[in-house]
Design a protein around this motif. Structure first.
Motif, short mmCIF file in Angstrom:
data_model
loop_
_atom_site.label_atom_id
_atom_site.label_comp_id
_atom_site.label_asym_id
_atom_site.label_seq_id
_atom_site.Cartn_x
_atom_site.Cartn_y
_atom_site.Cartn_z
N MET A 43 -21.14 -36.89 44.01
CA MET A 43 -22.05 -37.85 43.38
C MET A 43 -21.46 -38.25 42.03
SD MET A 43 -25.80 -36.28 44.41
CE MET A 43 -25.39 -34.59 43.91
N LYS A 44 -21.91 -39.35 41.49
CA LYS A 44 -21.23 -39.96 40.34
C LYS A 44 -21.45 -39.22 39.02
CE LYS A 44 -21.25 -44.59 42.36
NZ LYS A 44 -21.73 -45.99 42.24
N LEU A 45 -22.70 -39.00 38.63
CA LEU A 45 -22.97 -38.45 37.30
C LEU A 45 -22.79 -36.94 37.25
CD1 LEU A 45 -26.06 -40.59 36.23
CD2 LEU A 45 -23.65 -40.90 35.61
N MET A 46 -23.44 -36.23 38.17
CA MET A 46 -23.28 -34.78 38.27
C MET A 46 -23.09 -34.43 39.74
SD MET A 46 -25.82 -31.58 37.27
CE MET A 46 -25.74 -31.85 35.50
N ASP A 47 -21.94 -33.84 40.07
CA ASP A 47 -21.69 -33.51 41.46
C ASP A 47 -22.59 -32.37 41.93
OD1 ASP A 47 -20.01 -30.80 41.54
OD2 ASP A 47 -19.38 -31.94 39.78
N GLY A 48 -22.69 -32.23 43.24
CA GLY A 48 -23.62 -31.26 43.81
C GLY A 48 -23.29 -29.82 43.49
N MET A 49 -22.01 -29.49 43.37
CA MET A 49 -21.64 -28.10 43.06
C MET A 49 -22.07 -27.74 41.65
SD MET A 49 -20.35 -25.62 44.81
CE MET A 49 -19.42 -26.45 46.11
N THR A 50 -21.85 -28.65 40.71
CA THR A 50 -22.28 -28.41 39.32
C THR A 50 -23.80 -28.30 39.25
OG1 THR A 50 -20.36 -29.61 38.47
CG2 THR A 50 -22.21 -29.29 36.96
N ALA A 51 -24.49 -29.18 39.97
CA ALA A 51 -25.96 -29.13 39.99
C ALA A 51 -26.45 -27.81 40.56
CB ALA A 51 -26.52 -30.30 40.80
N ALA A 52 -25.79 -27.35 41.62
CA ALA A 52 -26.18 -26.08 42.24
C ALA A 52 -25.98 -24.91 41.27
CB ALA A 52 -25.38 -25.84 43.52
N GLU A 53 -24.89 -24.96 40.51
CA GLU A 53 -24.63 -23.91 39.52
C GLU A 53 -25.73 -23.88 38.46
OE1 GLU A 53 -20.74 -24.97 38.21
OE2 GLU A 53 -19.73 -23.98 39.89
N GLU A 54 -26.16 -25.07 38.02
CA GLU A 54 -27.24 -25.14 37.03
C GLU A 54 -28.56 -24.63 37.61
OE1 GLU A 54 -26.98 -26.02 33.73
OE2 GLU A 54 -24.85 -25.81 34.25
N ILE A 55 -28.84 -25.00 38.84
CA ILE A 55 -30.09 -24.56 39.48
C ILE A 55 -30.10 -23.06 39.67
CG2 ILE A 55 -31.32 -24.63 41.69
CD1 ILE A 55 -30.57 -27.62 41.81
N ARG A 56 -28.96 -22.48 40.03
CA ARG A 56 -28.90 -21.03 40.25
C ARG A 56 -29.17 -20.23 38.96
NH1 ARG A 56 -30.48 -20.54 44.58
NH2 ARG A 56 -29.25 -20.37 46.48
N LYS A 57 -28.93 -20.83 37.81
CA LYS A 57 -29.24 -20.16 36.55
C LYS A 57 -30.75 -20.00 36.38
CE LYS A 57 -25.17 -22.04 34.18
NZ LYS A 57 -24.70 -22.96 33.11
N LEU A 58 -31.51 -20.87 37.03
CA LEU A 58 -32.97 -20.89 36.88
C LEU A 58 -33.71 -20.37 38.10
CD1 LEU A 58 -33.22 -24.51 35.41
CD2 LEU A 58 -33.23 -22.37 34.12
N ASP A 59 -33.08 -20.45 39.25
CA ASP A 59 -33.78 -20.15 40.51
C ASP A 59 -32.82 -19.47 41.47
OD1 ASP A 59 -35.29 -20.13 42.82
OD2 ASP A 59 -35.88 -22.23 42.71
N GLN A 60 -33.05 -18.18 41.71
CA GLN A 60 -32.19 -17.41 42.61
C GLN A 60 -32.63 -17.49 44.06
OE1 GLN A 60 -29.29 -15.74 41.69
NE2 GLN A 60 -29.64 -16.85 39.78
N ASP A 61 -33.80 -18.04 44.32
CA ASP A 61 -34.38 -17.96 45.66
C ASP A 61 -34.28 -19.23 46.48
OD1 ASP A 61 -35.30 -15.25 45.40
OD2 ASP A 61 -36.85 -15.99 44.05
N VAL A 62 -34.18 -20.39 45.84
CA VAL A 62 -34.16 -21.63 46.60
C VAL A 62 -32.95 -21.66 47.53
CG1 VAL A 62 -32.87 -22.90 44.82
CG2 VAL A 62 -34.33 -24.13 46.44
N ILE A 63 -33.15 -22.18 48.74
CA ILE A 63 -32.07 -22.29 49.72
C ILE A 63 -31.33 -23.61 49.48
CG2 ILE A 63 -31.55 -22.61 52.18
CD1 ILE A 63 -33.93 -20.75 52.75
N ILE A 64 -30.03 -23.50 49.27
CA ILE A 64 -29.20 -24.67 49.03
C ILE A 64 -28.30 -24.90 50.23
CG2 ILE A 64 -27.39 -25.69 47.58
CD1 ILE A 64 -28.50 -24.06 45.23
N MET A 65 -28.34 -26.12 50.77
CA MET A 65 -27.46 -26.53 51.86
C MET A 65 -26.69 -27.76 51.40
SD MET A 65 -30.20 -26.08 54.98
CE MET A 65 -29.10 -26.77 56.21
#
Length: 235
Positions: free
Chosen positions: A60-82
């Protein structure tokens, strides 16, 4: 209701995924609430841990999915990411953010439904008793069954679990209301105790995970009655 986020910058793929989810919903009986984001920065901005599953495009253009997933994991360990991608070389980095699976573009309904079913099975295996706590750094989810007791300390309350101890600025009575029906009881004005984890009562204290928590005189009879009732239910 399963809270699902689609993070995809291409409208055609987002529409296709939505169509597949609606089809799966009608076939399986699972109910979904779908929220669409067009970039990684949209979902990470103000993230509150509200989703069960995130379908994340990687490129994705502004923030790629891997970077977004890394940020989300700092806040949420339980959400399922696909991850949704046409590239298979992200597997190693995917392990770093505990991604459940990859959906390869072009997406076929059969493959997608199999992977979505796997994600739902993982959700169903978890305890349904999850509490979301607002932290200064974000949100934290804890399983209520793993919560030993909550302690009041000044203007803060301290959560004691098997694995960690952490505090927030709040009142004990706020969480006492949330935990009604989950077998929590006040042993005194400073402790809200999970009766599930009371190993015994000795010398005016309840024993939890090797700790002795005082039972006040005013609450002793009610506490013992609540403990007896709980033990009768689980035997």
């Amino acid at each position: 209701m399963i809270e699902l986020a689609i993070v995809e910058d291409e409208d055609s793929y987002a529409s296709q995924l939505t169509e597949y989810i609606n089809k799966y919903q009608s076939e399986s009986g699972n109910k979904f609430k779908i929220t669409r984001f067009k970039d990684g920065d949209e979902i990470t901005n103000g993230y509150k841990g509200q989703f069960d599953i995130i379908l994340m495009d990687i490129e994705m253009k502004l923030m790629d999915g891997m970077t977004a997933a890394e940020e989300i994991r700092k806040l949420d360990q339980d959400v399922i990411i696909m991850f949704i991608t046409n590239m298979t070389n992200y597997a190693i980095r995917g392990y770093q953010v505990d991604a459940l699976d990859y959906v390869l573009k072009p997406v076929s309904y059969f493959a997608f439904s199999q992977k979505l079913g796997r994600a739902i099975s993982k959700i169903n295996k978890r305890s349904t008793n999850v509490m979301t706590i607002e932290m200064p750094s974000g949100v934290k989810k804890i399983y209520i069954d793993n919560l030993l007791y909550i302690e009041s300390s000044g203007h803060n309350i301290i959560f004691h679990t098997f694995n960690e101890t952490f505090s927030i600025r709040a009142k004990l009575m706020d969480y006492e209301q949330q935990l009604l029906g989950y077998h929590f009881f006040r042993s005194n004005k400073g402790y809200l105790v999970n009766l599930r984890h009371v190993d015994g009562v000795e010398n005016g204290c309840c024993i939890i995970n090797g700790e002795s928590l005082l039972i006040s005189r005013a609450r002793k009879n009610d506490f013992m009655a609540a403990l007896t009732n709980y033990m009768a239910e689980v035997i």
